[in-house]
Design an enzyme around this catalytic site. Structure first.
Site, PDB file in Angstrom:
ATOM      1  N   GLU A   1     -47.220 -16.189  29.072  1.00 11.06           N
ATOM      2  CA  GLU A   1     -46.515 -15.369  28.098  1.00 11.06           C
ATOM      3  C   GLU A   1     -45.432 -14.580  28.806  1.00 11.06           C
ATOM      4  O   GLU A   1     -45.606 -14.155  29.946  1.00 11.06           O
ATOM      5  CB  GLU A   1     -47.502 -14.400  27.456  1.00 11.06           C
ATOM      6  CG  GLU A   1     -48.495 -15.110  26.557  1.00 11.06           C
ATOM      7  CD  GLU A   1     -49.607 -14.186  26.101  1.00 11.06           C
ATOM      8  OE1 GLU A   1     -49.709 -13.069  26.632  1.00 11.06           O
ATOM      9  OE2 GLU A   1     -50.373 -14.601  25.228  1.00 11.06           O
ATOM     10  N   VAL A   2     -44.335 -14.371  28.106  1.00 14.10           N
ATOM     11  CA  VAL A   2     -43.229 -13.641  28.720  1.00 14.10           C
ATOM     12  C   VAL A   2     -42.954 -12.379  27.902  1.00 14.10           C
ATOM     13  O   VAL A   2     -42.911 -12.427  26.673  1.00 14.10           O
ATOM     14  CB  VAL A   2     -41.945 -14.505  28.791  1.00 14.10           C
ATOM     15  CG1 VAL A   2     -40.867 -13.783  29.604  1.00 14.10           C
ATOM     16  CG2 VAL A   2     -42.240 -15.857  29.410  1.00 14.10           C
TER      17      VAL A   2
ATOM     18  N   ASP B   1     -40.072 -30.368  37.882  1.00 11.91           N
ATOM     19  CA  ASP B   1     -40.096 -30.547  36.419  1.00 11.91           C
ATOM     20  C   ASP B   1     -38.764 -30.069  35.825  1.00 11.91           C
ATOM     21  O   ASP B   1     -38.728 -29.305  34.867  1.00 11.91           O
ATOM     22  CB  ASP B   1     -41.276 -29.769  35.814  1.00 11.91           C
ATOM     23  CG  ASP B   1     -41.506 -30.157  34.348  1.00 11.91           C
ATOM     24  OD1 ASP B   1     -40.958 -31.201  33.916  1.00 11.91           O
ATOM     25  OD2 ASP B   1     -42.210 -29.420  33.638  1.00 11.91           O
TER      26      ASP B   1
ATOM     27  N   LEU C   1     -41.332 -11.665  24.458  1.00 13.64           N
ATOM     28  CA  LEU C   1     -40.187 -12.579  24.353  1.00 13.64           C
ATOM     29  C   LEU C   1     -40.597 -13.968  23.920  1.00 13.64           C
ATOM     30  O   LEU C   1     -39.827 -14.707  23.330  1.00 13.64           O
ATOM     31  CB  LEU C   1     -39.454 -12.661  25.705  1.00 13.64           C
ATOM     32  CG  LEU C   1     -38.776 -11.371  26.165  1.00 13.64           C
ATOM     33  CD1 LEU C   1     -38.254 -11.527  27.584  1.00 13.64           C
ATOM     34  CD2 LEU C   1     -37.624 -11.021  25.242  1.00 13.64           C
TER      35      LEU C   1
ATOM     36  N   LYS D   1     -43.493 -12.348  33.378  1.00 14.74           N
ATOM     37  CA  LYS D   1     -44.225 -13.550  32.950  1.00 14.74           C
ATOM     38  C   LYS D   1     -45.661 -13.441  33.436  1.00 14.74           C
ATOM     39  O   LYS D   1     -45.906 -13.330  34.643  1.00 14.74           O
ATOM     40  CB  LYS D   1     -43.556 -14.794  33.537  1.00 14.74           C
ATOM     41  CG  LYS D   1     -44.241 -16.077  33.126  1.00 14.74           C
ATOM     42  CD  LYS D   1     -43.469 -17.261  33.614  1.00 14.74           C
ATOM     43  CE  LYS D   1     -43.485 -18.347  32.548  1.00 14.74           C
ATOM     44  NZ  LYS D   1     -42.509 -19.375  32.804  1.00 14.74           N
TER      45      LYS D   1
ATOM     46  N   GLY E   1     -45.351 -19.898  26.293  1.00 14.37           N
ATOM     47  CA  GLY E   1     -45.335 -21.337  26.481  1.00 14.37           C
ATOM     48  C   GLY E   1     -46.578 -21.717  27.233  1.00 14.37           C
ATOM     49  O   GLY E   1     -47.423 -20.858  27.530  1.00 14.37           O
ATOM     50  N   GLY E   2     -46.682 -22.994  27.537  1.00 17.42           N
ATOM     51  CA  GLY E   2     -47.865 -23.453  28.256  1.00 17.42           C
ATOM     52  C   GLY E   2     -47.994 -22.785  29.611  1.00 17.42           C
ATOM     53  O   GLY E   2     -49.053 -22.747  30.193  1.00 17.42           O
TER      54      GLY E   2
END
Lengths: 730, 277
Positions: free
Chosen positions: B24-25, B133, B17, B40, B20-21
């Site tokens: 991985e998804v 965040d 999918l 994830k 990102g930092g």
């Protein structure tokens, strides 16, 4: 008086009335009305009693009072009934007749309204109030612009009463509408009559010329245009009509000369020259289009519409695949817009074509360019050069880029080469590690080079290449070379938003490397591709120094229906819209500001849905929504959707004229999308527009009621039209 | 990177999918139920052990017991053959950040999203979990219009990872400052201990971003942004040409008060005020 006594008094009044004792009955009824002044049934009965007693004046006064009370309470149908009673007793009552006309109009009973307006106008005329009479006729014509009979009556009345300018304009607009409705005979006759009335009217000359041109009557069109151009030689619209007339008549040289003149007056109008170019190609003349492109290319590139020029060159190449001049121009364009992949493919084709036709010099130039652009294949190209007898060795290509390649891509490429030789810039250890990990070679020159080669030969690999690059970049966010290629591919696929995303990432990357100038350059590019990024402020991590002057935006006009700019999910639902509407209504209630509401329905959408299926239908609605939203420019203007073919637009602080303009622009915008409908007529919309002054009304229901009727009227009249209704509370 | 068909415990990878930092998804199928889930996989740098990571695991487990429409549901969290991953609800739609890129969100829609988010925050704060965040990229708008908050507690995990790493790119003063600067609360910027009210400040910034498509305290330089968070008064909506009910603006202004004692004291209070508009 309590309710029992009221009942008793009313019965007594009825008895008197039955006995014909109207005065006694009236006395009883008045007693009740004094005690219950809001009982309009009793008030109405008093009017009836007065009428039966032959006291018409009293009856009229009473009916009028009741009608006004009903009207104030929002009971328009009852008010209409009362006013009709007044007119029965007093047929010449202009005030009541006008009131009745207005009420009919508000109820969208257009025919009845027109009839009453006609009565009032005639009454004014009989009494010598000509201006008032014409004013009423004009109002009637505006109420139902589709009723050409009324408009003709208005024009004739103006003429009869000596209002020549108004008559000319009325005949002109009527003629234009008739031409639009394919009634050329009457349309032209009315336009000519308008010109007879006002021979120096530029507007009428234009309309007439356009109508002649539309009808293919070149001779008459040219005659009229010549007369018009005498009045204003630089009139852009006239020049366009003249050019189109030549174009339609197949007089391409004259069309080219006319549109060249237009281009000199306004160089953004090169589209017309391109139309001529396409006509030349159709005719099999392939050199003239190229000279047209030469004339416009700088402007076309500057406005980012290079696809329009490449489309023409490709059309030439379809007819003559080895046309060296077309290939040269195509490669020139790709070079100037830095499309490396297309440039390489075109140059290779150019080499082959030039050699096949014995044009050695052209082949040599193309090969030298290829050596510069593809240093890895320099040996191969040099071998080709030698084989055709060119022994002159060009400068070594390493770290050299031709003009046009020296900016972003080139620098990135140079950086890549530098990193490959371990001469990394002085960056932090973490970033150095990342840069080392992400160097181009670690992804394998092999795979990307092979892909490059395959794609240049087989366009069907493009999608696969895009997907692979997306995967690679997702896997390794710092893969700069991949991001640059991906950005270019997105641009090739007409997806500036995604390209902007890549530019932004590249800018961040350079920021991390400490190269603020490159970061700034890519940031500007990202802003340019997606102006909304500038508003979001992107990320504080990207911090360009110095003031950023945004380059001027040029609207992308290429294939607008290819890319909806609005997602249906972004548009307010009806439920959300109602909340917003209530808020705007309350705001507008506090001060004398108008509030306009539009209801828009996509014409014959269920047929489209049934034929084209759900995916195409969704896309169609998104395109329509994009076209609608494109016309909402002012703060507070909002679009909503019922999730299907119905849309609403709220226009705060907008008068009826403004609402009508927006509505018509929406109608034209959707029509211009050119979405094919199974009926063959294209997707269109019907729009109902209404305006209210909320500070004079208590409830918004009347406004909603009005647009419902207006949009239904627009649909019933055949669709693709706007029906506006008069001001509420105005 | 996991291949299609690869197994992670009971989950079979069906597609990727994104990445990102924070890992991985993948789209995956839970072999036990046949349901599609999102998996994830956390980056290796999060795999070690530290107090903060231990707390993160406790937070995730707490989130797993929470079923709230405003929070991304986590079904599973485990380490298999050295790979740490979380199995989560599979969402369809886009992040709020992506949505804002297309322009401001009309206030009636922003209120609806705002209520979803405030309710989600209230539910997690009640369990003692702080996001740290919160920003548009960590909020997901589903195709049906519902909103969910993603990546709870990840900032804490990043802090732990950064503490253990010499190559940490950003360190400030006595504490480590991580997160997304323009959405940070004043206490985060100063490296002070944060509580749930820090999320409420970020929430106010998100509300502003929705209404204006601009970032309230974003400036050209990182330092200037931080200074703006600490000193600048939030610009009024009217000053940038956005029309919205004054009561909504008041909610936003109160949420971004510099002094957390004068801010909203709970997310449910915000949700309540938004519902009244």
């Amino acid at each position: 008086m309590d309710l029992t006594l009221k009942d008793k008094t009313l019965k007594s009044a009825e008895r008197y009335a039955q006995q014909g004792k109207f005065d006694a009955a009236l006395n009883e009824y008045r007693k009740v009305l004094d005690a219950f002044p809001s009982d309009l049934t009793v008030a109405n009965t008093i009017g009836d009693m007065c009428a039966r007693a032959g006291r018409d004046e009293d009856a009229v006064r009473q009916y009028q009072y009741v009608a006004e009370q009903f009207e104030a309470g929002g009971f328009r149908v009852k008010a209409i009934a009362m006013y009709k009673k007044v007119l029965k007793l007093d047929a010449d009552n202009e005030v009541v007749a006008l009131r009745l006309a207005e009420l009919y109009a508000r109820q969208s009973l257009i025919g009845e309204a027109a009839h009453m307006y006609a009565i009032v106008a005639e009454s004014h005329r009989r009494n010598g109030r000509i201006r008032d009479s014409l004013k009423i006729l004009k109002r009637s014509a505006e109420l139902d612009p589709s009723n050409l009979k009324i408009r003709l009556g208005l024009a004739q009345s103006y003429e009869r009463e000596g209002f020549t300018a108004e008559a000319a304009e009325s005949f002109r607009t009527l003629g234009v509408e008739q031409i639009r409705l394919e009634n050329a005979t009457e349309g032209l006759a009315n336009l000519r009559h308008a010109l007879d009335l006002k021979p120096d009217s530029k507007q009428t000359l234009k309309s007439l010329a356009e109508a002649y041109a539309h009808e293919g009557n070149v001779h008459s069109a040219l005659e009229v245009i010549a007369r018009s151009l005498e009045l204003d030689p630089n009139d852009i619209d006239l020049i366009i009509i003249l050019g189109r007339t030549f174009l339609n008549a197949g007089q391409l040289e004259k069309a080219e000369a006319t549109f060249t003149r237009l281009f000199k007056l306004d160089n953004s109008r090169y589209d017309y020259l391109f139309e001529v170019a396409r006509a030349f190609i159709e005719r099999g003349e392939l050199n003239r289009p190229m000279s047209i492109i030469d004339r416009c290319i700088d402007v076309v590139i500057a406005r980012r519409h290079k696809k329009k020029a490449t489309a023409i060159l490709k059309a030439i190449l379809e007819r003559d695949p080895g046309n060296v001049q077309a290939l040269k121009r195509l490669s020139g364009i790709y070079k100037s817009v830095r499309e490396r992949r297309n440039l390489v493919t075109t140059l290779n084709t150019l080499v082959q074509a030039a050699l096949a036709q014995g044009m050695r010099a052209e082949a040599v130039v193309a090969l030298r360019q290829l050596i510069e652009i593809e240093p890895k294949k320099a040996a191969h190209h040099q071998e080709q050069l030698r084989s055709i007898g060119d022994d002159e060795q060009p400068e070594p290509p390493v770290q050299q880029f031709p003009a046009g390649f020296e900016s972003a891509t080139a620098t990135a490429e140079l950086l890549r080469r530098e990193s490959a030789t371990s001469e990394l810039p002085d960056i932090t250890s973490a970033a150095r590690a990342a840069a080392s990990e992400d160097s181009y070679d670690s992804y394998g020159d092999y795979s990307t080079e092979l892909l490059e080669e395959m794609v240049s030969q087989h366009s069907e690999f493009l999608a696969a290449r895009l997907k692979l690059l997306e995967e690679l970049v997702a896997q390794q966010p710092n893969y700069l070379e991949g991001r640059l290629k991906l950005k270019q591919l997105y641009l090739d696929h007409n997806n500036p938003l995604k390209a902007a995303g890549q530019s932004m990432e590249i800018a961040r990357h350079y920021e991390q490397l400490g190269d603020s100038e490159m970061a700034r350059q890519f940031l500007l590019e990202a802003y340019d591709l997606n102006p909304s990024l500038n508003r979001i402020g992107a990320s504080a991590a990207v911090a360009p120094t110095g003031p950023i002057t945004m380059p001027p935006l040029s609207p992308e006009t290429e294939a607008p229906h290819d890319a909806p700019t609005v997602k249906l999910s972004d548009i307010l639902s009806v439920e959300e819209f109602e909340k917003y509407f209530e808020w705007e209504w309350r705001r507008a209630s506090r001060e004398p500001k108008p509030l306009s509401l539009l209801k828009i329905i996509v014409d014959r959408f269920s047929t489209y849905e049934d034929t084209e299926g759900p995916i195409a239908s969704l896309r169609c609605l998104e395109l329509v929504a994009s076209a609608l939203e494109a016309e909402l420019h002012k703060a507070g203007q909002l679009l909503a959707s019922n999730g299907g073919e119905q849309f609403f637009a709220l226009l705060p602080e907008t008068h009826p004229g403004g609402a009508g303009t927006v509505a018509d622009a929406m109608r034209r915008g959707v029509e211009a999308l050119g979405i094919q409908h199974p009926s063959g007529r294209g997707i269109t919309i019907s729009v109902g527009a209404a305006t209210a002054f909320p500070y004079r009304l208590t409830q918004p229901a009347a406004l909603i009621d009005l647009i419902e009727k207006a949009v239904t009227g627009a649909q019933q009249a055949g669709g693709n039209r706007v029906v506006t209704v008069p001001l509420l509370g105005g | 990177m996991l291949d299609i068909g690869a197994k992670l415990g009971p989950y079979t990878i069906a597609g990727r999918l994104g990445a990102g930092g924070r890992g991985e998804v993948y789209r995956a199928v839970d072999g036990r139920s046949g349901d599609e889930v999102a998996v994830k996989v956390l980056p290796d740098r999060y795999a070690g052990d530290s107090t903060a990571r231990g707390r993160f695991k406790r937070e995730v487990r707490a989130l797993m017991t929470l079923s709230h429409p405003g929070i991304l549901r986590i079904f599973d969290f485990q380490t298999v053959d050295g790979t740490t991953f979380a199995a989560m609800e599979l969402l369809r739609g886009e992040t709020l950040g992506e949505r804002i890129l297309r322009g401001p969100i009309p206030w009636v829609r922003a209120i609806r999203i705002g209520i979803d988010l405030a309710e989600g925050l209230a539910a997690t704060h009640a369990k003692g979990i702080i996001h740290r965040d919160l920003k548009p990229d960590n909020i997901f708008i589903e195709e049906n219009g519902n909103s969910k908050i993603l990546d709870f507690g990840m900032a804490r995990l990043e802090m732990a990872a950064a503490d253990d790493s010499d190559s940490s790119p950003v360190k400030t003063g006595p504490g480590v400052m991580l997160g997304t600067v323009p959405y940070m609360s004043p206490e985060q910027v100063c490296g002070l201990p944060v509580d749930w009210r820090s999320d409420l400040f970020s929430y106010g910034c998100v509300l502003y971003a929705m209404l204006t498509a601009t970032v309230i305290f974003s400036r050209r330089q990182l330092v200037s942004s931080m200074s703006a968070i600490l000193k600048d008064a939030p610009p009024s909506l009217a000053s940038i040409g956005v029309e919205a009910p004054a009561t909504l603006e008041a909610v936003m202004q109160r949420a971004v008060h510099k002094d957390r004692e004068l801010r909203y004291q709970s997310a449910s209070e915000i949700a309540e005020d938004l519902r009244r508009i």
